[in-house]
Design an enzyme around this catalytic site. Structure first.
Site, PDB file in Angstrom:
ATOM      1  N   ARG A  44      -1.097  -0.338   9.335  1.00  0.00           N
ATOM      2  CA  ARG A  44      -0.003  -0.323   8.377  1.00  0.00           C
ATOM      3  C   ARG A  44       1.273   0.278   8.955  1.00  0.00           C
ATOM      4  NH1 ARG A  44      -3.016   2.249   3.176  1.00  0.00           N
ATOM      5  NH2 ARG A  44      -4.692   0.739   2.998  1.00  0.00           N
ATOM      6  N   THR A  85      -9.529   1.992   7.015  1.00  0.00           N
ATOM      7  CA  THR A  85      -9.652   1.835   8.450  1.00  0.00           C
ATOM      8  C   THR A  85     -10.445   2.967   9.071  1.00  0.00           C
ATOM      9  OG1 THR A  85      -7.487   0.772   8.451  1.00  0.00           O
ATOM     10  CG2 THR A  85      -8.351   1.472  10.566  1.00  0.00           C
ATOM     11  N   SER A  86     -10.114   4.207   8.714  1.00  0.00           N
ATOM     12  CA  SER A  86     -10.801   5.334   9.333  1.00  0.00           C
ATOM     13  C   SER A  86     -12.286   5.325   8.996  1.00  0.00           C
ATOM     14  CB  SER A  86     -10.164   6.658   8.897  1.00  0.00           C
ATOM     15  OG  SER A  86     -10.280   6.845   7.502  1.00  0.00           O
ATOM     16  N   HIS A 123       0.832  -1.205   0.000  1.00  0.00           N
ATOM     17  CA  HIS A 123       0.000   0.000   0.000  1.00  0.00           C
ATOM     18  C   HIS A 123       0.867   1.254   0.000  1.00  0.00           C
ATOM     19  CE1 HIS A 123      -2.599  -3.125   1.801  1.00  0.00           C
ATOM     20  NE2 HIS A 123      -3.511  -2.553   1.046  1.00  0.00           N
ATOM     21  N   GLY A 127      -0.595   8.404   3.656  1.00  0.00           N
ATOM     22  CA  GLY A 127      -0.960   9.804   3.520  1.00  0.00           C
ATOM     23  C   GLY A 127      -2.378  10.069   3.075  1.00  0.00           C
TER      24      GLY A 127
END
Length: 572
Positions: free
Chosen positions: A536, A437-438, A217, A392
């Protein structure tokens, strides 16, 4: 660099549409993914796989007879949403249950896990098998923490063959877990990848060096060494994996994988040396594969995966399959599916709500609008913080998710929804649009909070406090993070604890929330000294030290926006 696109935000959706058109013999496009376009026997176990886009041919390229029945596709390097996973599973289910497979990343664990719970509540038996093959991401004694990289192909091939053979869900799960336990991978990168629309790669490798233990990723490797010859690189790759060879293993199925910019001729050169190393170790090579199977957009690099075979696993590894990325054995005679797929969700409907609850719903929608505005302004800064040890994209995800939540909340208000329905609908929209995830965490947080509300009455202050605890419980139960792991939870726990304590002491929601927002902000700042233990960033812990966690920072920001909103409401 990824140069061919229209709108960067539409890259993944457009790519999936193009793939589905080209490979119509194999797949049918549905909202959020693809399903097999060939007829599937009733009662067969459905193997549903997925993850973020940017890894083609993973995951849609694995769909076909003898492999997966469906694939869910998230945005580039972002987990598909809970709603997308559940929707695609419903299309794929043939009554024999569903096996869900995905790489072991925090967003995938959350979204696939929550989707599994929803499907089980609907009466569909769902099992979960996260792939954990990357030896660079955790030691053997903590193998369940490892990431899934090119071992995805191996595990999903075994799972698909077992399901195609007519095994029960229990047996498909057992065989899939066995394959995962006996699959190991290690990779190197010579250059980073660039997201669509970005003007620089997510990471760079010094000239003449290679990054060891890369992620797929855009995560950099865990260390860097000088570039070596193909023979020396083969010794490195094979040596890392032979260290975990099970006792008595005599056969192996290797997969030499290109990550996007390392092309086939280079892999063929490397394979000659890899083959020599495996044979020198006394291993019999069974049906090796060499090519691009799990990529990372335009990353330059490669990985080697080994499946330690026993008799059972060899049977399923060699079994026929017919998918865009992999064809083995005699082609399975599969007729085209004749059923039609209805993929429209239709307009949302809500139960009758009281006037008081509808007014509270309007208030919730206004607050979500304030949050969305603040997160849009903070997008660049949140992305900058996230980039130290991630890819990012946190700011982008929070902006997308909150904007979708605002739109959904306003639509629910217009439809006459009450407070509970407005907040739950906003949470689902946040998760569905943000992905990753968020997105999963915020969708879970808001939906869990809504369980303390009702569409019959205005939420009392005590119910708002109760909802905060429900939100925390939901996030920690399914997300598995704890204080000290350097995640959003580091800010959420002190927020909820302070909110409860101060409300009990002050009997004022406004003042209690103000104190809780400060506690969350202080805790978010304090994450700078922590090393990540989940997600990650965990393999890149040292790069994260000295910088706060982006998820904790955005939680604290949201808490402050809500504090100002409550204060304005009291002063008005």
């Amino acid at each position: 660099m990824t140069t061919i696109f229209d709108a960067p935000e539409d890259f993944a959706v457009t790519a999936l549409a193009g793939f589905s058109s080209i490979y119509a013999r194999n797949v049918r496009l549905v909202k959020g993914g693809v399903v097999r376009s060939t007829r599937v026997p009733k009662g067969k176990v459905a193997v549903v796989i997925g993850g973020g886009s940017g890894h083609y041919p993973a995951f849609a390229g694995y769909v076909g007879p003898g492999m997966a029945d469906a694939a869910v596709a998230g945005d580039v390097f972002a987990s598909p949403s809970t709603a997308a996973v559940a929707r695609v599973c419903r299309h794929a289910d043939q009554g024999g249950g569903v096996l869900l497979g995905f790489g072991n990343y925090a967003g995938d664990v959350l979204n696939f896990g929550v989707a599994a719970e929803r499907l089980r509540a609907e009466g569909i038996d769902v099992r979960i098998v996260p792939v954990t093959d990357d030896v660079a991401s955790a030691a053997a004694v903590t193998a369940p923490k490892r990431r899934g990289i090119a071992g995805d192909l191996v595990v999903f091939k075994i799972a698909g063959a077992a399901a195609e053979a007519g095994l029960s869900l229990d047996e498909v799960e057992r065989v899939s877990r066995l394959a995962n336990d006996r699959t190991v991978s290690f990779g190197v990168a010579f250059g980073g990848c660039t997201l669509p629309g970005a003007n620089r790669p997510l990471f760079t490798v010094p000239k003449g060096e290679m990054a060891l233990g890369l992620g797929i990723h855009g995560e950099p490797g865990i260390s860097e060494e000088k570039v070596v010859t193909a023979t020396e690189l083969a010794k490195l790759l094979v040596g890392k994996l032979l260290a975990e060879r099970p006792a008595g293993t005599a056969k192996v199925a290797p997969v030499l994988n290109g990550l996007g910019s390392t092309k086939y001729e280079e892999l063929f050169v490397l394979w000659v040396a890899v083959e020599q190393e495996l044979k020198a170790a006394g291993l019999e090579i069974v049906d090796p594969e060499c090519g691009e199977f799990v990529t990372s957009l335009d990353m330059q690099g490669c990985s080697l995966s080994l499946l330690w075979l026993d008799e059972e696993l060899e049977t399923y590894w060699r079994a026929p399959c017919d998918a865009p990325v992999l064809r083995k054995g005699a082609i399975i005679n599969a007729e085209p599916a004749t059923d039609t797929i209805s993929d429209e969700d239709g307009p949302a409907t809500f139960a009758p709500a009281s006037q008081a609850s509808r007014e509270s719903g309007k208030c919730i929608a206004r607050l979500i609008g304030k949050v969305a505005d603040a997160l849009k302004q903070a997008e660049d800064e949140l992305g900058r913080i996230d980039a130290f040890a991630g890819d990012g994209d946190h700011g982008q995800g929070m902006r997308r998710g909150s904007a979708a939540a605002q739109e959904a909340a306003n639509s629910a208000v217009a439809a006459g929804a009450g407070a509970a329905s407005v907040l739950a609908t906003a949470g689902d929209a946040w998760a569905d649009r943000a992905g990753g995830t968020s997105g999963a965490i915020w969708g879970l947080l808001l939906r869990s909070w809504s369980n303390a509300f009702s569409d019959d009455d205005k939420p009392a202050d005590a119910a708002i406090i109760e909802g905060a605890r429900l939100a925390l419980d939901g996030v920690t139960r399914l997300g598995r993070a704890r204080v000290g792991d350097k995640t959003l939870v580091d800010a959420l726990v002190p927020f909820v604890d302070t909110l409860e304590r101060e409300f009990e002491n002050l009997k004022s929601l406004n003042k209690a929330w103000e104190a809780a927002a400060k506690a969350a902000s202080d805790a978010a700042d304090a994450t700078s000294s922590l090393t990540p233990k989940l997600g990650r960033a965990r393999p890149l812990a040292e790069k994260s030290i000295g910088h706060p966690d982006a998820g904790a920072v955005s939680l604290a920001l949201t808490a402050r926006v809500a504090a100002d909103f409550l204060k304005e409401a009291v002063d008005a």
